[in-house]
Write a protein that holds these residues in place. Structure first.
Motif, PDB file in Angstrom:
ATOM      1  N   VAL B 161       0.836  -1.195   0.000  1.00  0.00           N
ATOM      2  CA  VAL B 161       0.000   0.000   0.000  1.00  0.00           C
ATOM      3  C   VAL B 161       0.879   1.256   0.000  1.00  0.00           C
ATOM      4  O   VAL B 161       0.597   2.225  -0.708  1.00  0.00           O
ATOM      5  CB  VAL B 161      -0.940  -0.010   1.213  1.00  0.00           C
ATOM      6  CG1 VAL B 161      -1.527   1.356   1.443  1.00  0.00           C
ATOM      7  CG2 VAL B 161      -2.036  -1.035   0.999  1.00  0.00           C
ATOM      8  N   ALA B 164       2.029   1.826  -3.344  1.00  0.00           N
ATOM      9  CA  ALA B 164       0.954   2.367  -4.158  1.00  0.00           C
ATOM     10  C   ALA B 164       0.844   3.874  -3.957  1.00  0.00           C
ATOM     11  O   ALA B 164       0.724   4.648  -4.902  1.00  0.00           O
ATOM     12  CB  ALA B 164      -0.362   1.689  -3.808  1.00  0.00           C
ATOM     13  N   ARG B 177      -5.584   7.099   3.674  1.00  0.00           N
ATOM     14  CA  ARG B 177      -6.765   6.647   2.947  1.00  0.00           C
ATOM     15  C   ARG B 177      -6.617   5.187   2.508  1.00  0.00           C
ATOM     16  O   ARG B 177      -7.477   4.346   2.770  1.00  0.00           O
ATOM     17  CB  ARG B 177      -6.896   7.528   1.713  1.00  0.00           C
ATOM     18  CG  ARG B 177      -8.191   7.453   1.000  1.00  0.00           C
ATOM     19  CD  ARG B 177      -8.241   8.612   0.005  1.00  0.00           C
ATOM     20  NE  ARG B 177      -8.750   8.137  -1.253  1.00  0.00           N
ATOM     21  CZ  ARG B 177     -10.004   7.723  -1.415  1.00  0.00           C
ATOM     22  NH1 ARG B 177     -10.832   7.738  -0.383  1.00  0.00           N
ATOM     23  NH2 ARG B 177     -10.414   7.294  -2.578  1.00  0.00           N
ATOM     24  N   TYR B 178      -5.505   4.890   1.883  1.00  0.00           N
ATOM     25  CA  TYR B 178      -5.285   3.538   1.374  1.00  0.00           C
ATOM     26  C   TYR B 178      -5.198   2.533   2.511  1.00  0.00           C
ATOM     27  O   TYR B 178      -5.752   1.437   2.437  1.00  0.00           O
ATOM     28  CB  TYR B 178      -4.013   3.490   0.521  1.00  0.00           C
ATOM     29  CG  TYR B 178      -4.109   4.236  -0.789  1.00  0.00           C
ATOM     30  CD1 TYR B 178      -5.322   4.756  -1.242  1.00  0.00           C
ATOM     31  CD2 TYR B 178      -2.984   4.439  -1.572  1.00  0.00           C
ATOM     32  CE1 TYR B 178      -5.401   5.451  -2.437  1.00  0.00           C
ATOM     33  CE2 TYR B 178      -3.057   5.134  -2.777  1.00  0.00           C
ATOM     34  CZ  TYR B 178      -4.270   5.638  -3.199  1.00  0.00           C
ATOM     35  OH  TYR B 178      -4.340   6.324  -4.373  1.00  0.00           O
ATOM     36  N   LEU B 181      -8.604   1.695   3.723  1.00  0.00           N
ATOM     37  CA  LEU B 181      -9.296   0.713   2.882  1.00  0.00           C
ATOM     38  C   LEU B 181      -8.812  -0.701   3.192  1.00  0.00           C
ATOM     39  O   LEU B 181      -9.601  -1.633   3.351  1.00  0.00           O
ATOM     40  CB  LEU B 181      -9.045   1.027   1.412  1.00  0.00           C
ATOM     41  CG  LEU B 181      -9.703   2.297   0.889  1.00  0.00           C
ATOM     42  CD1 LEU B 181      -9.226   2.606  -0.523  1.00  0.00           C
ATOM     43  CD2 LEU B 181     -11.219   2.155   0.932  1.00  0.00           C
ATOM     44  N   GLU B 184     -10.130  -1.959   6.478  1.00  0.00           N
ATOM     45  CA  GLU B 184     -11.520  -2.381   6.314  1.00  0.00           C
ATOM     46  C   GLU B 184     -11.591  -3.869   5.959  1.00  0.00           C
ATOM     47  O   GLU B 184     -12.391  -4.622   6.509  1.00  0.00           O
ATOM     48  CB  GLU B 184     -12.137  -1.562   5.176  1.00  0.00           C
ATOM     49  CG  GLU B 184     -13.622  -1.437   5.230  1.00  0.00           C
ATOM     50  CD  GLU B 184     -14.042  -0.389   6.246  1.00  0.00           C
ATOM     51  OE1 GLU B 184     -15.121  -0.551   6.830  1.00  0.00           O
ATOM     52  OE2 GLU B 184     -13.263   0.588   6.482  1.00  0.00           O
TER      53      GLU B 184
END
Lengths: 189, 189
Positions: B161, B164, B177-178, B181, B184
DNA sequence: GCGTTAAGCGGGGACTGTCTCCGTTTAGTG
DNA sequence: CACTAAACGGAGACAGTCCCCGCTTAACGC
């Protein structure tokens, strides 16, 4: 397109031979195979290689262009066969597997996904970005994907996950698992 | 530890000067700063550099060891301050931010997380793996994290991540943010 | 066929980087 | 102060990238 005159026959031969050899070499030695070596194996001087492909990136892209385009086509195929959410998932899986199978494609995809202006122009970048955009939008309107993610973000995350799987030195099993976890986080909530 | 005799004074001086310069150089030019150049800037011959640090990896690791150790300590600190799930999330965030801030640490972390046997022995790898193991297990027993993921997998995914986010050329906003996610997807379900 | 010519070739070489080898220097000790 | 093992350092072998420019040859008009 930008074809003033068609290529001379010997030029075209060399060009194609270089692509062939390059694909092999990148597959074998990864993205940083020796370019001079590729030239030698193709039976041309390094000058010829660098005239056709001004840098490593250009050669990489040209060598895998067909594969990239197949991936673009596959996106539409999947979009017809499967419901939107699954189509995206499956496509990302195939993308990731391709990334790992064909050593050297990772670098290519990576650069396609960068912010950098230079990379934004590449054919490969456009094809992949286009494909993911269609799939993501379809999944979002179908309610299978949270609405607040950009297609390019999905691509970046998938690429990140593929890298993670690569570090694990594992095969397709791990990728599927990791993508599954990611997908979980991307569902609408 | 493996200290038979203490280092000679000049040797120790050079060693430390090299570390200083290396940290600067890696921060400035990324993981692939020129080693000979580092030697020159430190006012020693390249032979000296290579004697102290047999390869790039060794120098990289030594240069950032303090930072890595701080990260290890930070894990325990967070474990005390926050509930298990959040502690893990926050630590991964700080890890990822560090990864991007300090160009060159990414390569280091990447190699720490590989399957490869050679990398398994590095100090840095052990510190980081230990830290994440503690946090992950705590989160799992607290029911804040699905039970079927390995600590090292969490680490790999976080690293993916972070990569990314790096491709996005963005700052800490994107990382958070990533990671969100990802988190989650990792919750128990 | 044949000559002309520009497109194309190719490999030598400049440059940059990694890493080793070994003769020289020097810190530390009695 | 002399001695010695530890440490130094830079020359050089090697590998890679990329450019330059004199030579070769495909393509086209005759």
């Amino acid at each position: 397109m930008t074809q003033g005159r068609p290529m001379r026959a010997d030029a075209r031969r060399n060009y194609e031979r270089l692509l062939e050899v390059a694909a092999e070499a990148f597959a074998e030695h990864g993205e940083k195979a020796s370019l001079d070596d590729i030239a030698k194996r193709a039976g041309v001087g390094s000058g010829t290689l660098y005239r056709h492909f001004p840098n490593r990136q250009a050669l990489l892209e040209a060598a895998y262009l067909d594969r990239i385009e197949a991936l673009g086509a596959r996106a539409d195929e999947l979009a017809k066969e499967l419901p939107p959410g699954e189509a995206l998932g499956e496509w990302l899986y195939e993308l990731a597997v391709g990334t790992l199978e064909v050593r050297g494609m990772k670098a290519l995809l990576g650069s396609a996904v960068t912010e950098s202006s230079a990379a934004a122009l590449t054919v490969c970048g456009n094809v992949v970005k286009g494909a993911v955009a269609r799939l993501v939008e379809a999944a979002q309107t179908a309610g299978a994907l949270r609405a607040d993610v950009e297609p390019i973000e999905v691509l970046r995350l998938a690429h990140g996950v593929a890298s993670a799987a690569e570090l694990a030195g594992t095969g397709e099993r791990e990728i599927r698992r990791y993508l599954g976890l990611l997908h979980e986080g991307l569902r609408s909530g």
